[in-house]
Scaffold this motif. Structure first.
Motif, short mmCIF file in Angstrom:
data_model
loop_
_atom_site.label_atom_id
_atom_site.label_comp_id
_atom_site.label_asym_id
_atom_site.label_seq_id
_atom_site.Cartn_x
_atom_site.Cartn_y
_atom_site.Cartn_z
N PHE A 1 5.04 80.86 -6.98
CA PHE A 1 6.31 80.73 -7.66
C PHE A 1 6.81 79.29 -7.59
N GLY A 2 6.74 78.68 -6.42
CA GLY A 2 7.18 77.30 -6.27
C GLY A 2 6.36 76.33 -7.09
N ARG B 1 1.47 83.78 -0.56
CA ARG B 1 0.87 83.51 -1.87
C ARG B 1 1.91 83.57 -2.97
N LEU B 2 2.76 84.57 -2.93
CA LEU B 2 3.78 84.71 -3.97
C LEU B 2 4.77 83.55 -3.93
N ALA C 1 0.15 91.87 6.46
CA ALA C 1 -0.14 91.94 5.03
C ALA C 1 1.05 91.42 4.21
N LEU C 2 2.26 91.72 4.65
CA LEU C 2 3.45 91.24 3.95
C LEU C 2 3.53 89.72 3.97
N THR C 3 3.27 89.12 5.12
CA THR C 3 3.35 87.66 5.22
C THR C 3 2.23 87.00 4.43
N ALA D 1 -5.55 78.72 -0.32
CA ALA D 1 -6.82 79.27 -0.81
C ALA D 1 -7.13 80.61 -0.14
N ILE D 2 -6.84 80.72 1.14
CA ILE D 2 -7.05 82.00 1.84
C ILE D 2 -6.13 83.07 1.27
#
Length: 380
Positions: A185-186, A180-181, A173-175, A71-72
């Protein structure tokens, strides 16, 4: 002379009433009472399963922690972004995080979207009597920080809490965006593959015969396909993307649940309640999906957390090898690959490893609790 009991006919003996009242007022041993709101939505068997799931404290809190983290991450733009959350200019309120504003809206020269990190644009906003509210991390996953004082990748500092990668992008920011991505996707891959696998397994097990034989041969052919070679060939003439990878991986992941559902339908199609349904004139579709499928889903639901973890791991492995998402996407696998190629920057590999270890551990704990909850020896 016949002696009659002097008690009124509607009253039971006192010791029997005490025994019944004490049993009805006491919850079942080893189980916690379920809240009234939840008990209205769930049936008796579902309430018992939820009680067993909740009794596994590690799996129960892992579920809530995983949902909270996801959710975050859904609000990543509000946490890490190179655009202000709110700002004012000449008395008007703007929300750059939600809407695009050209530089000319703030007195600039270009009609393209304003670069709010540009000192020139910041001076224009201040000249208009405005103010800005920035996110906690003023960098998006694709923001390149040109103001770092050392060659990228840079070590963690007050400016970048987890450091920067080889392209001077913020690792935190990448992590955040990568988590989320990966989970999205999963989830999509798990939902689609499970739906196809359940339907295919139901058709195989219910009809049997040549239908079962034909499906088995198709599954054997698809299982023999080298998925990595397919992706290499695909990447040679098509840029892999979210939906491209989803379609290719769906070819091989839908077979995970086929054998489980097929076995349940083969066992249940000759049971008495199925024969009774046929005798009452119910069609095959109603028997399959109203009567047999709910019983088969008990064994199927316990596999879903493990299928989700497999889908996330598969995407990460493809990104690590360079056959996954496009270059520049917020990918945990690409971050791990950068850590492998830059051993002098251990924060890259450690950040990617921490995200993957946390995700997979939580999903494994949830899967173990779900397996216990659907175990008939514990739920009855």
């Amino acid at each position: 002379m016949i002696l009659r009991d002097a008690r009124p006919s509607g009253l039971a003996p006192q010791h029997e009433r005490v025994k019944e009242d004490s049993f009805s007022a006491r919850p079942e041993e080893g189980r916690r009472p379920v809240s009234k709101g939840l008990s209205r939505l769930l049936g008796p068997l579902a309430r018992r399963r939820w009680a067993v799931f909740k009794a596994n404290r590690r799996g129960y809190w892992s579920l809530w922690l995983f949902l909270a983290l996801y959710a975050i991450s859904l609000g990543s733009e509000l946490i890490a972004n190179d655009k202000p959350l709110l700002m004012t200019y000449r008395g008007e309120i703007h929300a750059p995080v939600l809407f695009e504003y050209p530089e000319t809206a703030f007195g600039g020269d270009f009609e393209t979207e304003a670069d709010y990190r540009d000192p020139y644009v910041q001076d224009l906003i201040r000249a208009g009597g405005g103010w800005t509210i920035w996110p906690l991390v003023p960098f998006a996953y694709d923001t390149i920080d040109y103001e770092i004082d050392a060659p990228a990748p840079t070590a963690p500092s007050w400016r970048h809490l987890l450091g920067t990668d080889t392209q001077a992008r913020d690792v935190f920011a990448l992590t955040l965006y990568g988590f989320r991505l990966s989970v999205t996707f999963g989830l999509v891959l798990t939902l689609l593959s499970s739906t196809i696998g359940v339907v295919a397994g139901a058709i195989q097990g219910y009809f049997g015969g040549w239908v079962d034989l034909l499906f088995q041969r198709v599954i054997e052919v698809l299982q023999s396909l080298p998925i990595l070679y397919l992706l290499i060939i695909l990447a040679s003439f098509v840029q892999p993307g979210f939906f491209t990878l989803l379609g290719v991986l769906l070819l091989v992941t839908w077979m995970t649940l086929v054998h489980v559902v097929r076995a349940e339908f083969l066992r249940a199609r000759n049971l008495d309640y199925v024969r009774a349904a046929r005798a009452l004139g119910l069609g095959n579709r109603a028997i399959m999906f109203r009567h047999i499928l709910p019983n088969a889903m008990v064994a199927t639901l316990t596999f879903l957390p493990f299928i989700l973890s497999t889908a996330i791991t598969l995407l990460t492995a493809l990104d690590f090898l360079g056959f996954g998402l496009p270059r520049g996407a917020p990918s945990i696998g690409d971050l791990l690959n950068q850590g492998k190629n830059n051993l002098y920057a251990p924060w890259l590999g450690m950040a990617g490893f921490a995200v993957m270890a946390t995700m997979l551990s939580l999903l494994i704990f949830i899967g173990e609790a779900a397996r216990d909850a659907f175990d008939p020896r514990k739920a009855l």
